[in-house]
Write an enzyme that holds these catalytic residues in place. Structure first.
Site, PDB file in Angstrom:
ATOM      1  N   PHE A 156     -50.861  72.113 -17.912  1.00  0.00           N
ATOM      2  CA  PHE A 156     -52.097  71.428 -18.278  1.00  0.00           C
ATOM      3  C   PHE A 156     -52.754  70.866 -17.031  1.00  0.00           C
ATOM      4  O   PHE A 156     -52.082  70.245 -16.204  1.00  0.00           O
ATOM      5  CB  PHE A 156     -51.811  70.282 -19.268  1.00  0.00           C
ATOM      6  CG  PHE A 156     -51.486  70.778 -20.649  1.00  0.00           C
ATOM      7  CD1 PHE A 156     -50.318  71.475 -20.882  1.00  0.00           C
ATOM      8  CD2 PHE A 156     -52.369  70.566 -21.699  1.00  0.00           C
ATOM      9  CE1 PHE A 156     -50.018  71.964 -22.149  1.00  0.00           C
ATOM     10  CE2 PHE A 156     -52.075  71.039 -22.972  1.00  0.00           C
ATOM     11  CZ  PHE A 156     -50.909  71.745 -23.202  1.00  0.00           C
ATOM     12  N   ALA A 157     -54.055  71.092 -16.923  1.00  0.00           N
ATOM     13  CA  ALA A 157     -54.819  70.532 -15.813  1.00  0.00           C
ATOM     14  C   ALA A 157     -56.117  69.988 -16.398  1.00  0.00           C
ATOM     15  O   ALA A 157     -57.123  70.692 -16.479  1.00  0.00           O
ATOM     16  CB  ALA A 157     -55.078  71.583 -14.754  1.00  0.00           C
ATOM     17  N   ASP A 206     -45.326  70.093 -15.961  1.00  0.00           N
ATOM     18  CA  ASP A 206     -46.356  69.211 -15.411  1.00  0.00           C
ATOM     19  C   ASP A 206     -47.030  69.959 -14.270  1.00  0.00           C
ATOM     20  O   ASP A 206     -46.392  70.775 -13.589  1.00  0.00           O
ATOM     21  CB  ASP A 206     -45.715  67.957 -14.779  1.00  0.00           C
ATOM     22  CG  ASP A 206     -45.559  66.804 -15.753  1.00  0.00           C
ATOM     23  OD1 ASP A 206     -45.636  67.035 -16.971  1.00  0.00           O
ATOM     24  OD2 ASP A 206     -45.354  65.670 -15.266  1.00  0.00           O
ATOM     25  N   ASP A 217     -48.320  68.394 -11.532  1.00  0.00           N
ATOM     26  CA  ASP A 217     -48.229  67.655 -10.264  1.00  0.00           C
ATOM     27  C   ASP A 217     -46.922  67.945  -9.529  1.00  0.00           C
ATOM     28  O   ASP A 217     -46.154  67.043  -9.211  1.00  0.00           O
ATOM     29  CB  ASP A 217     -48.422  66.152 -10.496  1.00  0.00           C
ATOM     30  CG  ASP A 217     -47.436  65.568 -11.488  1.00  0.00           C
ATOM     31  OD1 ASP A 217     -46.828  66.335 -12.264  1.00  0.00           O
ATOM     32  OD2 ASP A 217     -47.271  64.330 -11.489  1.00  0.00           O
ATOM     33  N   ALA A 221     -34.312  63.543 -11.632  1.00  0.00           N
ATOM     34  CA  ALA A 221     -33.775  63.294 -10.295  1.00  0.00           C
ATOM     35  C   ALA A 221     -33.464  61.814 -10.057  1.00  0.00           C
ATOM     36  O   ALA A 221     -32.491  61.481  -9.381  1.00  0.00           O
ATOM     37  CB  ALA A 221     -34.771  63.795  -9.249  1.00  0.00           C
ATOM     38  N   THR A 259     -33.920  54.923 -19.235  1.00  0.00           N
ATOM     39  CA  THR A 259     -35.048  54.261 -19.894  1.00  0.00           C
ATOM     40  C   THR A 259     -35.446  54.973 -21.194  1.00  0.00           C
ATOM     41  O   THR A 259     -36.572  55.420 -21.360  1.00  0.00           O
ATOM     42  CB  THR A 259     -36.260  54.190 -18.940  1.00  0.00           C
ATOM     43  OG1 THR A 259     -36.517  55.507 -18.423  1.00  0.00           O
ATOM     44  CG2 THR A 259     -35.982  53.250 -17.782  1.00  0.00           C
ATOM     45  N   GLU A 307     -41.964  62.025 -23.021  1.00  0.00           N
ATOM     46  CA  GLU A 307     -40.609  62.101 -22.455  1.00  0.00           C
ATOM     47  C   GLU A 307     -39.580  61.396 -23.343  1.00  0.00           C
ATOM     48  O   GLU A 307     -38.447  61.855 -23.486  1.00  0.00           O
ATOM     49  CB  GLU A 307     -40.590  61.493 -21.051  1.00  0.00           C
ATOM     50  CG  GLU A 307     -39.259  61.629 -20.357  1.00  0.00           C
ATOM     51  CD  GLU A 307     -39.397  61.397 -18.872  1.00  0.00           C
ATOM     52  OE1 GLU A 307     -39.619  62.372 -18.134  1.00  0.00           O
ATOM     53  OE2 GLU A 307     -39.326  60.212 -18.448  1.00  0.00           O
ATOM     54  N   ARG A 335     -56.098  58.775 -12.832  1.00  0.00           N
ATOM     55  CA  ARG A 335     -55.974  58.344 -14.219  1.00  0.00           C
ATOM     56  C   ARG A 335     -57.106  57.449 -14.692  1.00  0.00           C
ATOM     57  O   ARG A 335     -57.187  57.143 -15.875  1.00  0.00           O
ATOM     58  CB  ARG A 335     -54.639  57.617 -14.423  1.00  0.00           C
ATOM     59  CG  ARG A 335     -53.479  58.584 -14.533  1.00  0.00           C
ATOM     60  CD  ARG A 335     -52.191  57.841 -14.709  1.00  0.00           C
ATOM     61  NE  ARG A 335     -51.075  58.740 -15.002  1.00  0.00           N
ATOM     62  CZ  ARG A 335     -49.813  58.341 -15.055  1.00  0.00           C
ATOM     63  NH1 ARG A 335     -49.509  57.071 -14.844  1.00  0.00           N
ATOM     64  NH2 ARG A 335     -48.846  59.193 -15.344  1.00  0.00           N
TER      65      ARG A 335
END
Ligand code: UDP
Ligand code: MN
Length: 296
Positions: free
Chosen positions: A65-66, A156, A158, A179, A190, A246, A294
């Site tokens: 997606f862009a 993603d 990026d 990572a 999280t 996520e 953003r």
């Protein structure tokens, strides 16, 4: 060598790994307790995996997606580097989702590779752009991908491919170790801990990174559909999971264990610094420019 023992066919991937002589490594975890291989450099012979997938007729859909400013910032580099490193030798179709199809860079693709551009609306919140990918992916698998490709990988934008990201990564249901969490104790993962969210979980197996996931088209369809449903239910209940899509991906992978797990080589962040166990980097985080990208 637990993949070899698990050749008694716990899942399809592990029996293939056994026949292609997937090896273990002493310094890292190479197998989950449900006997899915965790793929690291040095474990596999790339030629054997490529040959096998060519013989089986595997073909791969890559979705990316862009939307909004992410297009100019990342798409060109992402696609160019994918041409160099992603599933080289196998048929690949890029599915580029964007609000500005006319701005998608014209990249010269290698033989066996093609691109489809799909127009999507631009959600005003970046969280929604990210989450709504689940719906668009599920829709396009149903309408298109399932007729043309055996496997799907969702990325993603990026990020930049810097090394082989090849057929050894293909499997029935593929998840990536994040990572930044690979070395942390579980209590620091999280996960979404709000019992009102569909993504709620107290504890899990790993912390998976939603920057990429994949599998057979059937499994990726089921995953994206389930995540999208969880996201919509949360919206109805006025909650949002801590890390959006996520969090929902982590919940799904807790309930439906991946058959193949990718080591952090497959999405490394160089800001972590030197780690002896990272012998190659295959995909790297690109710099994040949240402040400028953003803002609406
Ligand atoms: N994205 C996009 N436009 C936006 C926000 C997100 O195209 O305005 C897509 C893009 O593919 C991006 C992905 O959604 O890589 C996830 O967002 P981001 O990379 O910002 O999330 P992070 O990696 O920080 O979790
Ligand atoms: Mn990202």
């Amino acid at each position: 060598k637990c993949h070899l023992e698990s050749a008694k066919m716990l899942n399809l991937d592990s029996s293939v790994d056994a026949s292609l002589n997937l090896q273990s490594r002493p310094d890292v975890l190479t197998c989950t307790y449900w006997k899915a291989a965790i793929i690291w450099e040095g474990m596999f012979d790339p030629r054997l995996y490529d040959e096998m997938h060519k013989m089986k007729g595997s073909s791969v859909a890559l979705t990316v997606f862009a939307v909004g400013r992410y297009l100019d910032a990342y798409l060109h580099t992402f696609l160019n580097s994918a041409e160099q490193h992603f599933m080289v030798g196998l048929p690949v179709t890029y599915y580029v989702f964007t609000d500005m199809p006319e701005k998608v860079p014209n990249i010269k693709l290698s033989p066996l590779r093609s691109m489809k551009v799909i127009k999507v609306e631009k959600n005003s919140r970046w969280q929604d752009v990210s989450m709504m990918r689940m719906k668009s992916i599920s829709d396009v698998i149903e309408s298109d991908i399932r007729h043309h490709c055996t496997h799907v990988f969702c990325f993603d934008v990026d990020q930049v491919f810097t090394g082989r990201f090849g057929s050894e990564a293909l499997g029935d249901s593929v998840a990536l170790l994040h990572a930044h969490y690979y070395h942390l104790p579980k209590y620091l993962y999280t996960y979404d801990r709000n019992p009102n969210s569909k993504a709620y979980m107290e504890t899990g197996d790993f912390y998976y990174h939603a920057a990429l996931f994949g599998g057979s088209w059937k499994n990726v369809k089921a995953l994206t559909k389930a995540c999208y449903q969880g996201i919509m239910e949360d919206k109805q209940n006025n909650v949002e999971a801590l890390w959006h899509d996520e969090s929902h991906l982590n919940k799904y992978m807790l309930l439906h264990k991946p058959s193949r797990v990718l080591s952090p080589e497959y999405c490394w962040d160089t800001s972590i610094g030197f780690r002896r166990y990272i012998q190659v980097t295959r995909l790297l985080w690109a710099p994040k420019y949240y402040d400028t990208l953003r803002t609406p």
